[in-house]
Scaffold this active site. Structure first.
Site, PDB file in Angstrom:
ATOM      1  N   PRO A  35      -4.743   1.049  -5.452  1.00 50.63           N
ATOM      2  CA  PRO A  35      -3.745   0.110  -5.975  1.00 50.63           C
ATOM      3  C   PRO A  35      -2.741  -0.299  -4.902  1.00 50.63           C
ATOM      4  O   PRO A  35      -2.416   0.494  -4.025  1.00 50.63           O
ATOM      5  CB  PRO A  35      -3.047   0.909  -7.079  1.00 50.63           C
ATOM      6  CG  PRO A  35      -3.282   2.339  -6.747  1.00 50.63           C
ATOM      7  CD  PRO A  35      -4.589   2.403  -6.024  1.00 50.63           C
ATOM      8  N   ASP A  36      -2.267  -1.561  -4.953  1.00 48.17           N
ATOM      9  CA  ASP A  36      -1.172  -1.911  -4.052  1.00 48.17           C
ATOM     10  C   ASP A  36       0.122  -1.401  -4.699  1.00 48.17           C
ATOM     11  O   ASP A  36       0.090  -0.747  -5.725  1.00 48.17           O
ATOM     12  CB  ASP A  36      -1.142  -3.423  -3.769  1.00 48.17           C
ATOM     13  CG  ASP A  36      -0.707  -4.237  -4.970  1.00 48.17           C
ATOM     14  OD1 ASP A  36      -0.468  -3.663  -6.055  1.00 48.17           O
ATOM     15  OD2 ASP A  36      -0.610  -5.471  -4.847  1.00 48.17           O
ATOM     16  N   PHE A  37       1.252  -1.684  -4.087  1.00 48.43           N
ATOM     17  CA  PHE A  37       2.495  -1.115  -4.594  1.00 48.43           C
ATOM     18  C   PHE A  37       3.179  -1.992  -5.624  1.00 48.43           C
ATOM     19  O   PHE A  37       3.623  -1.523  -6.656  1.00 48.43           O
ATOM     20  CB  PHE A  37       3.447  -0.845  -3.424  1.00 48.43           C
ATOM     21  CG  PHE A  37       2.945   0.255  -2.541  1.00 48.43           C
ATOM     22  CD1 PHE A  37       3.224   1.578  -2.835  1.00 48.43           C
ATOM     23  CD2 PHE A  37       2.136  -0.034  -1.454  1.00 48.43           C
ATOM     24  CE1 PHE A  37       2.720   2.605  -2.041  1.00 48.43           C
ATOM     25  CE2 PHE A  37       1.632   0.973  -0.652  1.00 48.43           C
ATOM     26  CZ  PHE A  37       1.922   2.299  -0.949  1.00 48.43           C
ATOM     27  N   ARG A  38       3.225  -3.314  -5.329  1.00 53.01           N
ATOM     28  CA  ARG A  38       4.147  -4.155  -6.082  1.00 53.01           C
ATOM     29  C   ARG A  38       3.552  -5.054  -7.158  1.00 53.01           C
ATOM     30  O   ARG A  38       4.293  -5.755  -7.825  1.00 53.01           O
ATOM     31  CB  ARG A  38       4.975  -4.983  -5.092  1.00 53.01           C
ATOM     32  CG  ARG A  38       5.912  -4.097  -4.280  1.00 53.01           C
ATOM     33  CD  ARG A  38       6.740  -4.857  -3.270  1.00 53.01           C
ATOM     34  NE  ARG A  38       7.761  -3.989  -2.695  1.00 53.01           N
ATOM     35  CZ  ARG A  38       7.533  -3.090  -1.748  1.00 53.01           C
ATOM     36  NH1 ARG A  38       6.318  -2.940  -1.263  1.00 53.01           N
ATOM     37  NH2 ARG A  38       8.507  -2.331  -1.289  1.00 53.01           N
ATOM     38  N   ASN A 109      -0.941   0.595   5.827  1.00 61.61           N
ATOM     39  CA  ASN A 109      -1.689   1.438   4.891  1.00 61.61           C
ATOM     40  C   ASN A 109      -1.845   2.863   5.410  1.00 61.61           C
ATOM     41  O   ASN A 109      -1.931   3.091   6.614  1.00 61.61           O
ATOM     42  CB  ASN A 109      -3.060   0.827   4.617  1.00 61.61           C
ATOM     43  CG  ASN A 109      -2.941  -0.558   4.005  1.00 61.61           C
ATOM     44  OD1 ASN A 109      -1.897  -0.923   3.474  1.00 61.61           O
ATOM     45  ND2 ASN A 109      -3.992  -1.345   4.089  1.00 61.61           N
ATOM     46  N   ASP A 111      -4.350   4.772   4.105  1.00 60.08           N
ATOM     47  CA  ASP A 111      -5.674   5.196   3.617  1.00 60.08           C
ATOM     48  C   ASP A 111      -6.703   5.418   4.733  1.00 60.08           C
ATOM     49  O   ASP A 111      -7.811   5.879   4.475  1.00 60.08           O
ATOM     50  CB  ASP A 111      -6.217   4.161   2.608  1.00 60.08           C
ATOM     51  CG  ASP A 111      -6.251   2.735   3.164  1.00 60.08           C
ATOM     52  OD1 ASP A 111      -6.610   2.552   4.348  1.00 60.08           O
ATOM     53  OD2 ASP A 111      -5.904   1.801   2.412  1.00 60.08           O
ATOM     54  N   HIS A 128       3.167   3.014   9.124  1.00 61.43           N
ATOM     55  CA  HIS A 128       3.835   3.840   8.122  1.00 61.43           C
ATOM     56  C   HIS A 128       3.231   5.242   8.042  1.00 61.43           C
ATOM     57  O   HIS A 128       3.296   5.907   7.023  1.00 61.43           O
ATOM     58  CB  HIS A 128       3.810   3.134   6.754  1.00 61.43           C
ATOM     59  CG  HIS A 128       4.642   1.883   6.739  1.00 61.43           C
ATOM     60  ND1 HIS A 128       4.645   0.991   5.692  1.00 61.43           N
ATOM     61  CD2 HIS A 128       5.502   1.375   7.647  1.00 61.43           C
ATOM     62  CE1 HIS A 128       5.470  -0.006   5.963  1.00 61.43           C
ATOM     63  NE2 HIS A 128       5.995   0.199   7.150  1.00 61.43           N
TER      64      HIS A 128
END
Length: 282
Positions: A35-38, A109, A111, A128
């Site tokens: 899933p993305d964040f926003r 990301n 991941d 990040h």
């Protein structure tokens, strides 16, 4: 649109873009099932209500982590690398590397799918951070990933063997600095870039969001909506589509379709091979 993309493909085919810098966010991994964040309904933040957070971003807040590390570790368990297959877009990054034109991928990301798809680590800046290493937030002692994973799998919270402080993966939380490598390479790479591809990012988190403004070369945006200042420059190309669709279109224009699809197919075989090995061990 596609006529503008044809111009980008021409640069790549003619060997005029040899220092391609790619800047990516969560949107390149949504088709992998991450899933993305926003996003309002499907985003990570929208689905964290079960964690009873004071506000969504608290899950990545270092102060909140000290008080309640369970919230982050519940999430980490779901996002942990190894459960997801790279997307077509990730394979395109590996294809740029194979063609000898990829200078760097700056990714927001955590991941590590860029690396899994075949991009070497020296070509990636995890802006990040990532799950690749883990340290105590108090004394900085490192914990081996296998140890951390075993503790997580047992449903426990990892604590430092030396000082009993909390251990967390080297993911950049709000209120923490980005890795030194980001600040070392960003100015050099943005200067050297002769083509920039920005994909799947809302360009809302700084300093990452400033990267596309620092280049003077043509910029391409693959995203569901227009972000940053894209469209202000004459040389900007904006493709409002999901990243896999957009990148397949670019590959087609370059005459790279067969190669791209073969590279992507290989990631599926590796995934099933991994599952088979897992069953054999089990």
């Amino acid at each position: 649109g596609s006529s503008e993309l044809a111009g980008v493909a021409a640069l790549l085919k003619a060997g005029k873009a040899r220092n391609v810098v790619v800047m990516v966010g969560a949107g390149i991994s949504t088709s992998a099932g991450i899933p993305d964040f926003r996003s309002p309904k499907t985003g990570l933040y929208a689905n964290l209500s079960r964690l009873k957070l004071p506000y969504a971003e608290a899950v990545f807040d270092i102060g909140y982590f000290r008080r309640r590390p369970e919230a982050f570790y519940t999430l980490a368990d779901e996002l942990y690398p190894g459960k997801f297959r790279p997307t077509v877009f990730h394979s395109f990054l590996a294809l740029l590397e194979r063609k000898g034109v990829l200078r760097r991928v700056f990714t927001q990301n955590i991941d590590t799918l860029e690396h899994l798809a075949g991009v070497p680590e020296d070509k990636i800046v995890w802006a990040h951070g990532s799950f690749a290493a883990n340290h105590c937030i108090d004394c900085g002692t490192e914990m081996a990933t296998a140890t951390l994973k075993a503790i997580m799998d047992a449903g426990k919270i990892p604590h430092c063997a030396r000082c009993k402080g909390l251990v967390k993966p080297d993911i950049v939380f709000f209120g923490e600095n980005l890795p030194a490598r980001f600040f070392e390479l960003a100015p050099v790479d943005t200067r050297a870039a002769d083509l920039v591809i920005v994909a799947g990012t809302s360009l809302q988190v700084h300093p990452f969001a400033d990267l596309p403004n620092q280049v003077s070369c043509p910029r391409v945006l693959f995203n569901l909506e227009r972000v940053g200042d894209f469209g202000r420059r004459k040389t900007d190309v904006t493709v409002l589509a999901d990243c896999d669709t957009a990148v397949r279109e670019l590959a087609t224009l370059c005459g790279w379709t067969a190669e791209l699809e073969a590279m992507w197919a290989k990631t599926a075989m590796e995934e099933t091979k991994g599952e088979a090995e897992g069953e054999a061990e089990g």
